[in-house]
Enzyme design. Structure first.
Site, PDB file in Angstrom:
ATOM      1  N   LYS A  30       0.821  -1.217   0.000  1.00 27.19           N
ATOM      2  CA  LYS A  30       0.000   0.000   0.000  1.00 27.19           C
ATOM      3  C   LYS A  30       0.854   1.266   0.000  1.00 27.19           C
ATOM      4  CE  LYS A  30      -4.330  -1.936   1.534  1.00 27.19           C
ATOM      5  NZ  LYS A  30      -5.505  -1.927   2.388  1.00 27.19           N
ATOM      6  N   LYS A  47      -5.285  -9.355  -5.348  1.00 30.41           N
ATOM      7  CA  LYS A  47      -6.542  -9.754  -4.693  1.00 30.41           C
ATOM      8  C   LYS A  47      -7.647  -8.736  -4.977  1.00 30.41           C
ATOM      9  CE  LYS A  47      -6.444  -7.588  -0.194  1.00 30.41           C
ATOM     10  NZ  LYS A  47      -7.350  -7.501   0.898  1.00 30.41           N
ATOM     11  N   LYS A  77     -11.463  -3.384  -2.249  1.00 33.29           N
ATOM     12  CA  LYS A  77     -12.492  -2.330  -2.265  1.00 33.29           C
ATOM     13  C   LYS A  77     -12.039  -1.085  -2.997  1.00 33.29           C
ATOM     14  CE  LYS A  77     -13.818  -3.095   2.354  1.00 33.29           C
ATOM     15  NZ  LYS A  77     -12.467  -3.062   2.900  1.00 33.29           N
TER      16      LYS A  77
HETATM   17  N1  AQP Z   1      -9.964 -10.575  -2.009  1.00 32.05           N
HETATM   18  C1  AQP Z   1     -10.250 -11.119  -0.845  1.00 32.05           C
HETATM   19  N2  AQP Z   1     -10.456 -12.453  -0.734  1.00 32.05           N
HETATM   20  C2  AQP Z   1     -10.751 -13.022   0.450  1.00 32.05           C
HETATM   21  N3  AQP Z   1     -10.851 -12.320   1.602  1.00 32.05           N
HETATM   22  C3  AQP Z   1     -10.649 -10.991   1.543  1.00 32.05           C
HETATM   23  N4  AQP Z   1     -10.675 -10.015   2.470  1.00 32.05           N
HETATM   24  C4  AQP Z   1     -10.413  -8.818   1.902  1.00 32.05           C
HETATM   25  N5  AQP Z   1     -10.193  -8.983   0.585  1.00 32.05           N
HETATM   26  C5  AQP Z   1     -10.337 -10.320   0.330  1.00 32.05           C
HETATM   27  C6  AQP Z   1     -10.961 -10.264   3.879  1.00 32.05           C
HETATM   28  O1  AQP Z   1     -11.997  -9.377   4.281  1.00 32.05           O
HETATM   29  C7  AQP Z   1     -11.745  -8.982   5.614  1.00 32.05           C
HETATM   30  C8  AQP Z   1     -11.789  -7.491   5.711  1.00 32.05           C
HETATM   31  O2  AQP Z   1     -10.751  -6.918   4.973  1.00 32.05           O
HETATM   32  P1  AQP Z   1     -10.641  -5.351   4.878  1.00 32.05           P
HETATM   33  O3  AQP Z   1     -11.557  -4.870   3.837  1.00 32.05           O
HETATM   34  O4  AQP Z   1     -10.799  -4.763   6.199  1.00 32.05           O
HETATM   35  O5  AQP Z   1      -9.177  -5.097   4.500  1.00 32.05           O
HETATM   36  P2  AQP Z   1      -8.437  -5.396   3.202  1.00 32.05           P
HETATM   37  O6  AQP Z   1      -7.915  -6.807   3.291  1.00 32.05           O
HETATM   38  O7  AQP Z   1      -7.430  -4.332   3.010  1.00 32.05           O
HETATM   39  O8  AQP Z   1      -9.552  -5.370   2.078  1.00 32.05           O
HETATM   40  P3  AQP Z   1      -9.572  -4.530   0.776  1.00 32.05           P
HETATM   41  O9  AQP Z   1     -10.832  -4.818   0.068  1.00 32.05           O
HETATM   42  O10 AQP Z   1      -8.299  -4.763   0.007  1.00 32.05           O
HETATM   43  O11 AQP Z   1      -9.689  -3.080   1.301  1.00 32.05           O
HETATM   44  P4  AQP Z   1      -8.952  -1.817   0.806  1.00 32.05           P
HETATM   45  O12 AQP Z   1      -9.083  -1.791  -0.679  1.00 32.05           O
HETATM   46  O13 AQP Z   1      -9.671  -0.715   1.454  1.00 32.05           O
HETATM   47  O14 AQP Z   1      -7.554  -1.916   1.266  1.00 32.05           O
HETATM   48  C9  AQP Z   1     -10.412  -9.560   6.038  1.00 32.05           C
HETATM   49  O15 AQP Z   1     -10.654 -10.744   6.774  1.00 32.05           O
HETATM   50  C10 AQP Z   1      -9.756  -9.878   4.732  1.00 32.05           C
HETATM   51  O16 AQP Z   1      -8.861 -10.948   4.861  1.00 32.05           O
END
Ligand code: AQP
Length: 332
Positions: free
Chosen positions: A111, A194, A197
């Site tokens: 990030k 992956k 969001k």
């Molecule tokens: N692609 C994914 N596949 C499976 N599990 C996922 N999680 C997130 N993306 C995937 C799981 O969702 C939970 C919450 O994650 P989060 O949204 O708080 O944080 P993150 O992992 O940083 O998710 P994003 O979507 O990538 O958010 P942004 O874009 O804002 O950084 C966790 O249990 C995570 O493992």
């Protein structure tokens, strides 16, 4: 009763990866564990957010939690910033962590590389805040996608270190609970990254509030490879991702899904994956809209959750403050 805890950032609306890798797997814990499930808006502001969008995303995500089956009678549901003990404990934990261990976090490396010379300090400290989220509630089990495994390790290290330094049972040592299927759903636009969001690439992410038409379109355009027929040998990352998505939706293994597609065109896999995902998401989408129609009721649920969460959080924080030598009238 062991405590189970997990949370999702409110950086945007929730997506299929959040559902299959996290939310869906939380539901069964509610009957046999003491559960805390929350929305981490303090984490969300580790990267710049539009305030109005952040507030909206928090409400929509809370409604989605309920629509997916989280029950406020069984679980404590709340928004992180409504429980100030998270930020308070995070500071104490910051003082018990090192720059070296935080610099090794893969998510920070990924990030921070997007921010040039102005890397937000919050991104660096994100895993410490996450450790505070977990340790505050003495959580034993933390169901997460496998991208969060390293952060869980850090929480375990800090807890172990402080238990040794101050008092044996100050913190419960948490364990990650990672599902075998659906633990890492990949972007539809780039199957090596992956699903996320905040991915700006068009069509990369299936949001839980996407319409059936949008979902169909995104799957039809999903990046696969230059082939056209599925073989029984190795398949590309994009095809594998579609197998995983179907498997997680249907309760099968990706190998079972693969076996059913050998000799068939990629196009069928895409269309059928969209149909299966739509069947899963349709009731969630409808419920979410219904819940959002009564925002007062939704906010009351979150307020009540925060009040209950604070009772447990304060207890841990008082013990930590006592241990490190902060004085209070109550400590005399
Ligand atoms: N692609 C994914 N596949 C499976 N599990 C996922 N999680 C997130 N993306 C995937 C799981 O969702 C939970 C919450 O994650 P989060 O949204 O708080 O944080 P993150 O992992 O940083 O998710 P994003 O979507 O990538 O958010 P942004 O874009 O804002 O950084 C966790 O249990 C995570 O493992």
């Amino acid at each position: 009763m062991a405590t189970v805890l997990s949370a999702i950032q409110t950086t945007n609306q929730l997506h299929l990866g959040n559902y299959l890798g996290a939310l869906k797997n939380w539901i069964p814990y509610q009957d046999e564990h003491r559960c805390f499930f929350f929305l981490v808006d303090l984490h969300a502001i580790t990267v710049p957010q539009d305030p109005q969008a952040l507030a909206e995303n928090t409400l929509i995500s809370a409604a989605t939690y309920l629509a997916c089956g989280l029950d406020p009678q069984k679980s404590t549901l709340f928004v992180q910033s409504a429980v100030p003990e998270h930020a308070e404990l995070a500071w104490v934990l910051t003082c018990h962590s090192s720059m070296g261990e935080l610099s090794r976090m893969t998510q920070f490396k990924d990030k921070s590389s997007k921010h040039g010379a102005h890397i937000p300090t919050g991104l660096f400290l994100y895993p410490v805040l996450m450790a505070a989220d977990i340790l505050l509630y003495q959580a034993k089990y933390v169901p997460v996608g496998d991208d969060q495994k390293q952060h869980l390790e850090l929480a375990r290290d800090i807890a172990g270190r402080m238990n040794q330094q101050y008092q044996k049972n100050l913190f419960t040592i948490p364990e990650p609970m990672i599902q075998k299927v659906g633990a890492r759903i990949m972007s539809l636009a780039n199957p090596d990254a992956k699903m996320s969001k905040s991915d700006p690439q068009a069509g990369a992410t299936i949001f839980l509030t996407d319409s059936a038409k949008d979902i169909e379109k995104k799957f039809k355009r999903a990046v696969t490879d230059s082939g056209s027929v599925i073989t029984d040998g190795d398949v590309s990352a994009g095809i594998k991702n579609l197998f995983s998505i179907q498997a997680a939706c249907l309760g099968k293994t990706p190998e079972q899904v693969h076996a059913g597609y050998v000799g068939r065109q990629y196009g069928y896999l895409k269309v059928e994956t969209a149909e299966i995902v739509n069947q899963v998401l349709e009731p969630i989408r409808t419920q979410t809209a219904q819940i959002l129609a009564d925002k007062g009721q939704l906010l009351a649920i979150l307020d009540d959750g925060a009040t209950r969460a604070r009772e447990t959080a304060r207890e841990t924080l008082n013990a930590v403050y006592n241990s490190v030598g902060f004085i209070r009238k109550s400590t005399l």
